[in-house]
Design a protein around this motif. Structure first.
Motif, PDB file in Angstrom:
ATOM      1  N   ALA A  31      97.252  40.186  12.992  1.00 34.43           N
ATOM      2  CA  ALA A  31      96.435  38.989  13.214  1.00 34.43           C
ATOM      3  C   ALA A  31      96.603  37.955  12.095  1.00 34.43           C
ATOM      4  N   LEU A  32      97.367  38.301  11.064  1.00 29.93           N
ATOM      5  CA  LEU A  32      97.503  37.400   9.911  1.00 29.93           C
ATOM      6  C   LEU A  32      98.974  37.054   9.643  1.00 29.93           C
ATOM      7  N   PRO A  33      99.500  36.037  10.343  1.00 27.44           N
ATOM      8  CA  PRO A  33     100.904  35.622  10.145  1.00 27.44           C
ATOM      9  C   PRO A  33     101.253  35.388   8.669  1.00 27.44           C
ATOM     10  N   LEU A  34     100.244  35.041   7.891  1.00 31.55           N
ATOM     11  CA  LEU A  34     100.401  34.834   6.455  1.00 31.55           C
ATOM     12  C   LEU A  34     101.070  36.036   5.770  1.00 31.55           C
ATOM     13  N   LEU A  35     100.840  37.235   6.323  1.00 28.68           N
ATOM     14  CA  LEU A  35     101.336  38.459   5.668  1.00 28.68           C
ATOM     15  C   LEU A  35     102.712  38.889   6.171  1.00 28.68           C
ATOM     16  N   LYS A  74      90.116  41.721   7.412  1.00 32.22           N
ATOM     17  CA  LYS A  74      90.907  40.485   7.310  1.00 32.22           C
ATOM     18  C   LYS A  74      90.545  39.724   6.048  1.00 32.22           C
ATOM     19  N   ILE A  75      89.268  39.718   5.707  1.00 28.47           N
ATOM     20  CA  ILE A  75      88.843  39.051   4.476  1.00 28.47           C
ATOM     21  C   ILE A  75      89.454  39.771   3.277  1.00 28.47           C
ATOM     22  N   ALA A  76      89.369  41.106   3.271  1.00 22.87           N
ATOM     23  CA  ALA A  76      89.887  41.874   2.134  1.00 22.87           C
ATOM     24  C   ALA A  76      91.396  41.673   1.974  1.00 22.87           C
ATOM     25  N   ALA A  77      92.126  41.704   3.072  1.00 22.69           N
ATOM     26  CA  ALA A  77      93.587  41.572   3.001  1.00 22.69           C
ATOM     27  C   ALA A  77      93.973  40.203   2.442  1.00 22.69           C
ATOM     28  N   ALA A 141      86.971  32.219   8.075  1.00 21.27           N
ATOM     29  CA  ALA A 141      87.827  33.276   7.526  1.00 21.27           C
ATOM     30  C   ALA A 141      88.769  33.779   8.612  1.00 21.27           C
ATOM     31  N   GLU A 142      88.262  33.849   9.848  1.00 22.42           N
ATOM     32  CA  GLU A 142      89.094  34.321  10.960  1.00 22.42           C
ATOM     33  C   GLU A 142      90.163  33.311  11.348  1.00 22.42           C
TER      34      GLU A 142
END
Ligand SMILES: [Zn+2]
Length: 253
Positions: A31-35, A74-77, A141-142
Protein backbone atom coordinates in the motif's frame (compact mmCIF):
# COMPACT_ATOMS: atom_id res chain seq x y z
CA UNK A 1 31.09 -5.88 25.46
CA UNK A 2 28.69 -7.88 27.60
CA UNK A 3 26.22 -4.97 27.50
CA UNK A 4 26.43 -4.80 23.75
CA UNK A 5 25.61 -8.52 23.55
CA UNK A 6 22.81 -8.15 26.06
CA UNK A 7 21.34 -5.31 24.02
CA UNK A 8 21.46 -7.35 20.82
CA UNK A 9 19.94 -10.35 22.57
CA UNK A 10 17.13 -8.20 23.98
CA UNK A 11 16.48 -6.72 20.54
CA UNK A 12 16.33 -10.18 18.96
CA UNK A 13 13.95 -11.39 21.62
CA UNK A 14 11.69 -8.34 21.19
CA UNK A 15 11.65 -8.88 17.44
CA UNK A 16 10.65 -12.52 17.92
CA UNK A 17 8.05 -11.84 20.53
CA UNK A 18 6.41 -8.94 18.72
CA UNK A 19 6.99 -10.13 15.17
CA UNK A 20 4.62 -8.62 12.62
CA UNK A 21 2.69 -11.26 10.70
CA UNK A 22 4.03 -11.60 7.13
CA UNK A 23 0.63 -10.84 5.61
CA UNK A 24 0.26 -7.60 7.61
CA UNK A 25 3.73 -6.40 6.66
CA UNK A 26 3.32 -7.32 2.99
CA UNK A 27 0.00 -5.47 2.83
CA UNK A 28 1.60 -2.34 4.33
CA UNK A 29 4.46 -2.43 1.81
CA UNK A 30 2.03 -3.05 -1.06
CA UNK A 31 0.00 0.00 0.00
CA UNK A 32 3.05 2.29 0.18
CA UNK A 33 4.67 2.89 -3.25
CA UNK A 34 7.19 5.02 -1.35
CA UNK A 35 8.84 1.78 -0.13
CA UNK A 36 9.01 -0.01 -3.46
CA UNK A 37 12.44 1.34 -4.32
CA UNK A 38 14.00 -0.23 -1.21
CA UNK A 39 16.18 -3.33 -1.55
CA UNK A 40 15.19 -6.61 0.14
CA UNK A 41 17.78 -5.94 2.84
CA UNK A 42 16.50 -2.39 3.46
CA UNK A 43 12.89 -3.62 3.63
CA UNK A 44 13.89 -6.26 6.17
CA UNK A 45 15.64 -3.65 8.32
CA UNK A 46 12.64 -1.32 7.97
CA UNK A 47 10.36 -4.13 9.13
CA UNK A 48 12.51 -4.68 12.22
CA UNK A 49 12.60 -0.97 12.99
CA UNK A 50 8.81 -0.67 12.55
CA UNK A 51 8.34 -3.65 14.89
CA UNK A 52 10.52 -2.06 17.58
CA UNK A 53 8.87 1.33 16.97
CA UNK A 54 5.40 -0.11 17.59
CA UNK A 55 6.73 -1.78 20.74
CA UNK A 56 8.46 1.35 22.11
CA UNK A 57 5.94 3.99 21.09
CA UNK A 58 2.33 4.27 22.08
CA UNK A 59 0.53 4.65 18.74
CA UNK A 60 -3.15 5.09 19.59
CA UNK A 61 -6.32 6.72 18.42
CA UNK A 62 -7.45 9.98 20.02
CA UNK A 63 -10.33 9.74 22.52
CA UNK A 64 -13.22 7.78 21.04
CA UNK A 65 -11.36 6.70 17.91
CA UNK A 66 -10.28 3.11 17.41
CA UNK A 67 -7.16 3.10 15.26
CA UNK A 68 -6.94 0.13 12.88
CA UNK A 69 -3.81 -2.06 13.02
CA UNK A 70 -3.10 -1.62 9.29
CA UNK A 71 -3.06 2.17 9.71
CA UNK A 72 -0.77 1.86 12.77
CA UNK A 73 1.61 -0.22 10.70
CA UNK A 74 1.55 2.21 7.77
CA UNK A 75 2.38 5.04 10.15
CA UNK A 76 5.22 3.04 11.73
CA UNK A 77 6.71 2.01 8.37
CA UNK A 78 6.72 5.59 7.08
CA UNK A 79 7.95 7.02 10.38
CA UNK A 80 10.90 4.61 10.33
CA UNK A 81 11.96 5.32 6.74
CA UNK A 82 13.88 8.53 7.64
CA UNK A 83 15.75 6.69 10.44
CA UNK A 84 16.43 3.52 8.45
CA UNK A 85 20.19 4.22 8.58
CA UNK A 86 20.15 6.27 11.79
CA UNK A 87 18.48 3.98 14.31
CA UNK A 88 15.51 4.19 16.67
CA UNK A 89 17.61 6.23 19.18
CA UNK A 90 16.83 9.20 16.95
CA UNK A 91 13.24 9.01 18.22
CA UNK A 92 14.24 8.80 21.89
CA UNK A 93 12.79 11.01 24.61
CA UNK A 94 9.07 10.76 23.89
CA UNK A 95 6.51 7.96 23.48
CA UNK A 96 3.14 9.03 22.12
CA UNK A 97 1.75 9.10 18.62
CA UNK A 98 -1.87 10.25 18.85
CA UNK A 99 -4.00 9.69 15.79
CA UNK A 100 -7.24 11.47 14.88
CA UNK A 101 -9.53 10.02 12.22
CA UNK A 102 -9.12 13.13 10.06
CA UNK A 103 -8.12 16.79 10.33
CA UNK A 104 -8.19 18.12 13.88
CA UNK A 105 -8.48 21.56 15.45
CA UNK A 106 -6.26 21.90 18.52
CA UNK A 107 -6.57 24.92 20.80
CA UNK A 108 -3.26 26.63 21.43
CA UNK A 109 -2.82 29.48 23.86
CA UNK A 110 0.03 31.90 23.50
CA UNK A 111 0.94 35.24 25.05
CA UNK A 112 1.97 38.17 22.84
CA UNK A 113 4.64 40.78 23.76
CA UNK A 114 2.10 42.93 25.59
CA UNK A 115 1.04 39.99 27.78
CA UNK A 116 -2.29 39.36 26.09
CA UNK A 117 -3.23 35.68 25.83
CA UNK A 118 -4.56 34.52 22.48
CA UNK A 119 -6.17 31.23 21.57
CA UNK A 120 -5.63 29.80 18.11
CA UNK A 121 -7.78 27.12 16.52
CA UNK A 122 -6.11 26.07 13.28
CA UNK A 123 -7.16 23.05 11.27
CA UNK A 124 -4.20 20.63 11.27
CA UNK A 125 -3.29 17.31 9.69
CA UNK A 126 -0.22 16.80 11.87
CA UNK A 127 1.63 18.27 14.80
CA UNK A 128 4.88 17.53 16.59
CA UNK A 129 5.67 18.63 20.13
CA UNK A 130 9.14 19.13 21.54
CA UNK A 131 9.69 16.16 23.93
CA UNK A 132 5.96 15.48 23.51
CA UNK A 133 3.69 13.55 21.18
CA UNK A 134 3.39 13.41 17.43
CA UNK A 135 -0.23 13.98 16.41
CA UNK A 136 -1.51 12.79 13.04
CA UNK A 137 -4.67 12.61 10.97
CA UNK A 138 -5.25 8.98 9.93
CA UNK A 139 -6.90 10.04 6.67
CA UNK A 140 -3.83 12.07 5.71
CA UNK A 141 -1.38 9.43 6.94
CA UNK A 142 -3.20 6.96 4.70
CA UNK A 143 -2.93 9.32 1.74
CA UNK A 144 0.84 9.53 2.33
CA UNK A 145 3.39 7.29 0.68
CA UNK A 146 1.99 7.64 -2.84
CA UNK A 147 5.17 9.31 -4.16
CA UNK A 148 3.37 12.57 -4.93
CA UNK A 149 5.72 14.63 -2.74
CA UNK A 150 3.30 15.03 0.17
CA UNK A 151 3.79 12.94 3.30
CA UNK A 152 2.46 14.14 6.66
CA UNK A 153 4.14 11.26 8.51
CA UNK A 154 7.64 12.05 7.23
CA UNK A 155 6.91 15.75 7.78
CA UNK A 156 6.09 15.39 11.47
CA UNK A 157 8.91 12.96 12.18
CA UNK A 158 11.37 15.27 10.41
CA UNK A 159 10.32 17.91 12.98
CA UNK A 160 11.14 15.35 15.70
CA UNK A 161 14.66 14.94 14.29
CA UNK A 162 15.01 18.73 14.02
CA UNK A 163 14.02 19.05 17.70
CA UNK A 164 16.73 16.64 18.90
CA UNK A 165 18.91 19.71 19.54
CA UNK A 166 16.25 22.13 20.81
CA UNK A 167 13.33 23.87 19.17
CA UNK A 168 12.57 23.22 15.51
CA UNK A 169 14.67 25.58 13.39
CA UNK A 170 15.60 23.55 10.33
CA UNK A 171 18.92 22.57 11.86
CA UNK A 172 19.00 19.03 13.25
CA UNK A 173 22.14 17.65 14.92
CA UNK A 174 24.56 16.93 12.07
CA UNK A 175 26.82 13.87 11.97
CA UNK A 176 30.57 14.01 12.48
CA UNK A 177 32.14 14.98 9.18
CA UNK A 178 29.19 17.15 8.11
CA UNK A 179 29.74 20.90 7.96
CA UNK A 180 27.32 23.31 9.69
CA UNK A 181 28.48 26.02 7.30
CA UNK A 182 27.70 23.87 4.24
CA UNK A 183 24.29 22.94 5.71
CA UNK A 184 23.39 26.57 6.48
CA UNK A 185 24.60 27.77 3.10
CA UNK A 186 22.67 25.13 1.15
CA UNK A 187 19.46 25.65 3.12
CA UNK A 188 19.49 29.44 3.38
CA UNK A 189 20.26 29.89 -0.33
CA UNK A 190 17.45 27.50 -1.28
CA UNK A 191 15.05 29.04 1.25
CA UNK A 192 15.64 32.54 -0.07
CA UNK A 193 15.14 31.37 -3.64
CA UNK A 194 11.99 29.44 -2.70
CA UNK A 195 10.41 32.36 -0.81
CA UNK A 196 11.05 34.65 -3.80
CA UNK A 197 9.31 32.15 -6.09
CA UNK A 198 6.34 31.85 -3.73
CA UNK A 199 6.12 35.66 -3.42
CA UNK A 200 6.09 35.86 -7.22
CA UNK A 201 3.16 33.38 -7.20
CA UNK A 202 5.23 30.96 -9.26
CA UNK A 203 3.83 27.44 -9.62
CA UNK A 204 6.42 25.54 -7.57
CA UNK A 205 6.95 21.75 -7.61
CA UNK A 206 7.37 21.98 -3.82
CA UNK A 207 4.47 22.82 -1.45
CA UNK A 208 4.48 26.64 -0.88
CA UNK A 209 3.92 25.92 2.82
CA UNK A 210 7.70 25.32 2.93
CA UNK A 211 8.11 29.12 2.76
CA UNK A 212 6.50 29.45 6.23
CA UNK A 213 9.83 29.33 8.13
CA UNK A 214 13.14 27.38 8.09
CA UNK A 215 11.70 24.56 10.26
CA UNK A 216 8.83 23.97 7.83
CA UNK A 217 11.26 24.25 4.92
CA UNK A 218 13.34 21.39 6.37
CA UNK A 219 10.24 19.25 7.08
CA UNK A 220 8.65 19.82 3.65
CA UNK A 221 11.94 19.25 1.82
CA UNK A 222 12.38 16.02 3.78
CA UNK A 223 8.99 14.90 2.39
CA UNK A 224 10.19 15.72 -1.13
CA UNK A 225 13.58 14.05 -0.49
CA UNK A 226 11.88 10.71 0.23
CA UNK A 227 8.84 11.02 -2.02
CA UNK A 228 10.23 12.73 -5.14
CA UNK A 229 14.02 12.68 -4.72
CA UNK A 230 14.75 13.48 -8.38
CA UNK A 231 12.69 16.67 -8.11
CA UNK A 232 14.65 17.88 -5.10
CA UNK A 233 17.94 16.89 -6.69
CA UNK A 234 17.06 18.95 -9.74
CA UNK A 235 15.68 22.03 -7.99
CA UNK A 236 18.04 22.26 -4.99
CA UNK A 237 21.00 19.87 -5.53
CA UNK A 238 23.01 21.24 -2.58
CA UNK A 239 20.07 20.64 -0.22
CA UNK A 240 19.64 17.15 -1.65
CA UNK A 241 23.30 16.38 -0.84
CA UNK A 242 22.96 17.69 2.73
CA UNK A 243 19.78 15.64 3.33
CA UNK A 244 21.45 12.61 1.78
CA UNK A 245 24.36 12.99 4.23
CA UNK A 246 22.00 13.56 7.14
CA UNK A 247 19.59 10.70 6.44
CA UNK A 248 22.45 8.51 5.13
CA UNK A 249 20.29 7.58 2.15
CA UNK A 250 20.43 8.37 -1.56
CA UNK A 251 16.85 7.79 -2.77
CA UNK A 252 17.50 9.42 -6.17
CA UNK A 253 20.20 6.87 -7.03
ZN1 LIG B 1 5.41 21.34 10.07
Amino acid sequence: MIWQRLKLWRRRRLLQRHALPDAEWSAAVAALPLLWRLSADELQRLRELATLFLHEKDVTGAVGYRLRQDVRLKIAAQACLPILNLGLEYYAGWVSVIVYPDEFVPEHEYMDESGVVHVTRDVMIGESWERGPVILSAADAERSGNVDGVNVVIHEFAHKLDMLNGRADGFPPLHAGMSSAAWSHAFSTAYEDFCARVDAAEDTAIDPYAAENPAEFFAVLSEVFFELPQVLQQVYPAVYRQLSDFYRQDPAA
